[in-house]
Design a protein around this motif. Structure first.
Motif, PDB file in Angstrom:
ATOM      1  N   UNK A  29       0.833  -1.201   0.000  1.00  0.00           N
ATOM      2  CA  UNK A  29       0.000   0.000   0.000  1.00  0.00           C
ATOM      3  C   UNK A  29       0.866   1.249   0.000  1.00  0.00           C
ATOM      4  N   UNK A  30       0.424   2.242  -0.751  1.00  0.00           N
ATOM      5  CA  UNK A  30       1.089   3.539  -0.760  1.00  0.00           C
ATOM      6  C   UNK A  30       0.121   4.600  -0.269  1.00  0.00           C
ATOM      7  N   UNK A  31       0.703   5.713   0.175  1.00  0.00           N
ATOM      8  CA  UNK A  31      -0.092   6.825   0.676  1.00  0.00           C
ATOM      9  C   UNK A  31       0.254   8.062  -0.150  1.00  0.00           C
ATOM     10  N   UNK A  32      -0.768   8.696  -0.701  1.00  0.00           N
ATOM     11  CA  UNK A  32      -0.573   9.823  -1.606  1.00  0.00           C
ATOM     12  C   UNK A  32      -0.968  11.126  -0.898  1.00  0.00           C
ATOM     13  N   UNK A  33      -0.004  12.009  -0.768  1.00  0.00           N
ATOM     14  CA  UNK A  33      -0.245  13.308  -0.152  1.00  0.00           C
ATOM     15  C   UNK A  33      -0.566  14.325  -1.245  1.00  0.00           C
ATOM     16  N   UNK A  34      -1.675  15.000  -1.098  1.00  0.00           N
ATOM     17  CA  UNK A  34      -2.049  16.092  -2.005  1.00  0.00           C
ATOM     18  C   UNK A  34      -1.961  17.390  -1.215  1.00  0.00           C
ATOM     19  N   UNK A  63       4.095   8.180  -0.659  1.00  0.00           N
ATOM     20  CA  UNK A  63       4.956   7.793   0.453  1.00  0.00           C
ATOM     21  C   UNK A  63       4.678   6.342   0.824  1.00  0.00           C
ATOM     22  N   UNK A  64       5.686   5.711   1.447  1.00  0.00           N
ATOM     23  CA  UNK A  64       5.587   4.290   1.772  1.00  0.00           C
ATOM     24  C   UNK A  64       4.774   4.022   3.032  1.00  0.00           C
ATOM     25  N   UNK A  65       4.736   4.979   3.966  1.00  0.00           N
ATOM     26  CA  UNK A  65       4.015   4.769   5.226  1.00  0.00           C
ATOM     27  C   UNK A  65       3.097   5.945   5.511  1.00  0.00           C
TER      28      UNK A  65
END
Length: 212
Positions: free
Chosen positions: A4-9, A39-41
């Motif tokens: 899973x990845x986390x996308x910051x907007x 981001x990975x976490x």
């Protein structure tokens, strides 16, 4: 299992953290000045969201006219379409260990990456273009696709990878990918404009691996 990845907007329709590329794109597609990064976490993503995006969007690109590097968030040339996808390949030796990737031009955010595996730079450029075409069609995104390779653009238009690389045990996995890409081109219609990235005027393509 896919990690899973986390996308910051930071700048988009609704700034925040998203857990899928599709949800992220819904926030930034067509949004002027959009800024986002994966981001990975979740902890990394939360720290990034609370910080300035400038601390995270500092990839470098060479300015062709001066030979000096410019920051990834420097203004794009007026002719370049910011809401677009750029693809490029790199190869350690030719043939050698090849990889390719796609990068969103406006944000310099990496969208996909493949490799390394044994191959050539031209094949990587071809596969990157087909990968980009297939992804954009799958996601329903109406944006142009840039490549700095005239050979790859020509091969895609002819729906045939005209490589002279010998097909043997070492290259067999690559040729299976080539055949898959050719089948996709032959069986799919697409409306994505494929545009030539003019390196001499604009500097290195945003998807460049920076190893020159």
């Amino acid at each position: 299992m896919k990690k899973e990845k986390f996308y910051v907007v930071w700048a988009g329709v609704n700034p925040g953290i998203y857990t899928s590329w599709t949800d992220c794109q819904l926030q930034v597609k067509g949004y002027e000045g959009a800024k986002f990064k994966s981001f990975e976490t979740r902890d990394e993503a939360e720290r990034a969201l609370a910080s300035s995006p400038d601390a995270y969007l500092k990839a470098r690109q060479v300015d062709a006219s001066s030979g000096r590097q410019r920051s990834a968030d420097a203004p794009l040339p007026a002719e370049v379409i910011a809401n677009s996808l750029a693809v490029d390949a790199a190869c350690s030796g030719n043939p050698g260990q090849m990889e390719y990737r796609g990068v969103h031009v406006g944000s310099r955010q990496q969208v996909f990456h493949f490799g390394p595996m044994y191959g050539t730079n031209n094949i990587g450029e071809f596969l990157a273009l087909v990968h980009g075409l297939a992804l954009l069609k799958q996601k329903g995104f109406d944006m142009p696709l840039y490549s700095d390779s005239r050979n790859a653009i020509s091969w895609v238009k002819q729906k045939k990878c005209k490589t002279k690389l010998p097909r043997d045990a070492r290259s067999e996995p690559l040729f299976q990918l080539i055949e898959r890409a050719e089948r996709w081109l032959q069986s799919n219609r697409y409306t994505t404009p494929i545009l030539k990235w003019e390196t001499e005027r604009w500097g290195e393509i945003p998807a460049d691996f920076g190893r020159k």
